[in-house]
Design a protein around this motif. Structure first.
Motif, short mmCIF file in Angstrom:
data_model
loop_
_atom_site.label_atom_id
_atom_site.label_comp_id
_atom_site.label_asym_id
_atom_site.label_seq_id
_atom_site.Cartn_x
_atom_site.Cartn_y
_atom_site.Cartn_z
N PHE A 142 -13.64 5.98 6.77
CA PHE A 142 -12.27 5.93 7.27
C PHE A 142 -11.78 7.36 7.56
O PHE A 142 -11.26 7.64 8.64
N TYR A 143 -11.96 8.27 6.62
CA TYR A 143 -11.48 9.64 6.80
C TYR A 143 -12.21 10.34 7.95
O TYR A 143 -11.62 11.11 8.70
N ILE A 199 -3.49 -1.71 7.76
CA ILE A 199 -2.39 -1.06 7.02
C ILE A 199 -2.73 0.40 6.72
O ILE A 199 -1.89 1.29 6.84
N GLY A 200 -3.98 0.63 6.36
CA GLY A 200 -4.42 2.01 6.10
C GLY A 200 -4.23 2.89 7.33
O GLY A 200 -3.79 4.03 7.22
N GLY A 236 0.83 -1.20 0.00
CA GLY A 236 0.00 0.00 0.00
C GLY A 236 0.86 1.24 0.00
O GLY A 236 2.07 1.16 0.25
N PHE A 237 0.25 2.37 -0.28
CA PHE A 237 1.01 3.63 -0.25
C PHE A 237 0.08 4.81 -0.03
O PHE A 237 -1.14 4.72 -0.24
N PHE A 245 -4.12 7.30 -1.86
CA PHE A 245 -4.07 6.44 -0.67
C PHE A 245 -4.69 5.11 -1.08
O PHE A 245 -5.89 5.04 -1.33
N VAL A 246 -3.88 4.08 -1.20
CA VAL A 246 -4.39 2.78 -1.65
C VAL A 246 -3.69 1.65 -0.90
O VAL A 246 -2.47 1.68 -0.70
#
Ligand code: ACO
Length: 148
Positions: free
Chosen positions: A116-117, A83-84, A49-50, A72-73
């Protein structure tokens, strides 16, 4: 990264570009724009992820420089395992050193990402077509998770 991007947005093609060519150009643009804030997550040697955090983004909605999350993935099969959260923690730590506000754009029906945000205190601010702009205020030197 292109493969992660393509798999990450499976089922949401309208928000993940038109294909690999687009993804490649877009990620190259991200790398050139925000090298310092381009963070990857690894499981062993594998990138899974990144997040791309830009500390020098001119927001025309704000009329000034803010921090921005351009991308953001997390790879499809690794989603939902924390991971996020790790990547977002890193992002808030980084942008908190430079910015007092962060903006990002998310697809209007990307409910998982919006939830999530919102957990990270982003709020919906504007819309443009199928995109929703979300913003979060930061104190300088905010370590992100400490404020939650
Ligand atoms: N599967 C499971 N849970 C999800 C998912 C998903 N696809 N998406 C979001 N969630 C929720 C869960 O409910 C969980 O909530 P909790 O903290 O209350 O338990 C949390 O988000 C999951 O947390 P993590 O496991 O840390 O997040 P993950 O590693 O899945 O990363 C991300 C989140 C980046 C949104 C990922 O799901 C993803 O890549 N989605 C597809 C691409 C995308 O939508 N990216 C954001 C676009 S907007 C932009 O880039 C600026």
């Amino acid at each position: 990264l292109v493969e992660i991007y393509m798999r990450g947005y499976e089922g949401m093609r309208e928000y993940g570009g038109e294909g690999e060519g687009y993804a490649k150009r877009y990620l190259r643009w991200c790398w050139n724009k925000a090298k310092d804030g381009f963070f990857v997550a690894k499981a062993g040697e594998e990138i899974v992820g990144f997040i791309v955090c830009d500390r020098d983004w001119y927001s025309r909605y704000e009329g000034r420089i803010v921090g921005a999350i351009h991308e953001f993935v997390v790879d499809k099969k690794f989603q939902g395992h924390g991971i996020g959260h790790m990547l977002m923690g890193k992002c808030l730590e980084y942008l908190g050193k430079y910015n007092d506000r962060i903006e990002l754009w998310v697809g209007e029906k990307n409910y998982n990402a919006m939830r999530f945000y919102e957990e990270y205190l982003f709020r919906r601010a504007n819309r443009s077509g199928i995109w929703v702009r979300m913003v979060r205020d930061l104190r300088k030197d905010d370590k992100g998770s400490q404020q939650l």
